[in-house]
Enzyme design. Structure first.
Site, PDB file in Angstrom:
ATOM      1  N   PRO A  97       0.832  -1.206   0.000  1.00  0.00           N
ATOM      2  CG  PRO A  97      -0.104  -1.130   2.130  1.00  0.00           C
ATOM      3  CD  PRO A  97       0.659  -2.024   1.197  1.00  0.00           C
ATOM      4  N   GLY A 101       3.820   3.656   5.177  1.00  0.00           N
ATOM      5  CA  GLY A 101       4.931   3.299   6.056  1.00  0.00           C
ATOM      6  C   GLY A 101       5.596   1.979   5.731  1.00  0.00           C
ATOM      7  N   GLY A 103       7.216   1.392   2.819  1.00  0.00           N
ATOM      8  CA  GLY A 103       8.322   1.579   1.867  1.00  0.00           C
ATOM      9  C   GLY A 103       7.937   1.329   0.423  1.00  0.00           C
ATOM     10  CB  SER A 104       4.765   1.674  -1.479  1.00  0.00           C
ATOM     11  OG  SER A 104       4.559   3.053  -1.269  1.00  0.00           O
ATOM     12  CB  ALA A 106      12.152   2.479  -0.894  1.00  0.00           C
ATOM     13  CG  ASP A 148      11.657   4.016   3.732  1.00  0.00           C
ATOM     14  OD1 ASP A 148      11.882   3.817   4.937  1.00  0.00           O
ATOM     15  OD2 ASP A 148      10.542   4.352   3.292  1.00  0.00           O
TER      16      ASP A 148
END
Ligand code: PMV
Length: 310
Positions: A97, A101, A103-104, A106, A148
């Site tokens: 998602p 939080g 890390g999507s 990165a 991240d």
């Protein structure tokens, strides 16, 4: 055709304080991944980036410097000495998602960089991947600490201090986490700048909070390296209290954290920037089902139970 993947991540301890030079611990989460696939396009077609989850289709030649995926593609091609625009169709998919939080951003960039290296037959050292992804992370975070891109590119638990080489480290024993999504998207750049404003208003208070977080991150590393999860639960709770006092928690986070603790988790905290996004709760095989059920009943959009360091 080449395909590359990259994991999501959680921050076990130290988010926000890490921007101010304190250590943090992060770990990859392989249950959620981003994938980049490169196929050949017709000669002269140029390079098209298709990120369906973001609703984005970019023609690399036309994309602006404010498009992180285009930026990371250009940087990677330049790094590999590719002077001409390749005729490629690059498809990006992710079940991580966004703005939550995990890390999507990165992970998408890491999968992309790895796919480009693989397409050109080059090995992709984690340090090089991490550096290239950092450039694109600046668009999501403002001035990111780099945690991240580092944890996602290394794919291992890491001890991270801004500006220093990361230290991948081994957990003495696996830990079991329930990761629960509040369903509230909270762009990292906003929370990070909110903390910066508060820090500028009252530096002594915020420096003291960051020091306290730094101390508990050291204690968390000891607990992880000695396989002492009971100590870790208390440290999650202490970290959450400090994050709450910094103003980065919210009602939805507090509700999920309280539900997890009441159902038997030994500790729970937000993970990442806060303001929404995901919480992590430390569980045991015996408490995991009850904590999972309690998190769903308390309104979590998605709960993942995952073993780290297994
Ligand atoms: O991207 P997030 O939500 O996991 O947040 C990253 C962690 C922060 O410490 C809040 C920001 C940073 O750059 O380290």
């Amino acid at each position: 055709m080449v395909t590359a993947t990259a994991p999501g991540k959680v921050i076990l301890a130290g988010e926000h304080a890490v921007v101010y030079g304190r250590p943090a611990i992060a770990a990859p989460v392989w249950q959620v991944v981003a994938t980049a696939t490169i196929t050949a396009a017709a000669p002269g077609a140029g390079c098209t980036l298709i990120a369906s989850d973001l609703g984005q289709v970019l023609q690399l030649a036309d994309a602006g410097d404010d498009e992180p995926l285009a930026v990371v593609t250009r940087l990677t091609l330049a790094r590999l000495g590719v002077a001409h625009m390749p005729d490629w169709r690059i498809e990006l998919r992710s079940d991580i998602p966004i703005a939550s939080g995990l890390g999507s951003g990165a992970a998408l960039s890491t999968a992309l960089v790895r796919a480009i290296f693989a397409r050109l037959g080059q090995p992709a050292p984690p340090a090089v991947v991490s550096e290239l992804v950092y450039e694109s992370e600046r668009f999501y975070h403002g001035v990111p600490s780099g945690i991240d891109n580092t944890v996602v590119a290394y794919g291992q638990p890491i001890w991270f201090v801004k500006g220093q080489p990361p230290e991948p480290f081994m957990l003495a024993a696996p830990i079991l986490l329930a990761i629960a999504d509040t369903g509230i998207r909270s762009p990292t750049v906003l929370t990070v700048s909110k903390v910066r404003e508060a820090w500028l208003q009252d530096r002594p208070r915020y420096e003291a909070i960051f020091d306290a977080i730094g101390d508990l991150v050291h204690a968390a590393r000891r607990a992880l390296e000695q396989g002492d999860p009971s100590a870790l639960g208390g440290l999650f709770n202490a970290n959450q209290a400090l994050l709450q006092s910094m103003g980065v928690s919210c009602d939805a986070i507090e509700t999920l954290v309280a539900a997890a603790r009441a159902a038997g988790a030994s500790g729970a905290k937000l993970s990442g920037a806060g303001g929404g996004g995901n919480i992590i709760a430390l569980v045991e095989p015996t408490t995991a089902p009850a904590v999972h059920a309690a998190l769903v009943a308390a309104g979590a959009r998605r709960v993942i139970v995952t073993a780290l360091g297994a």
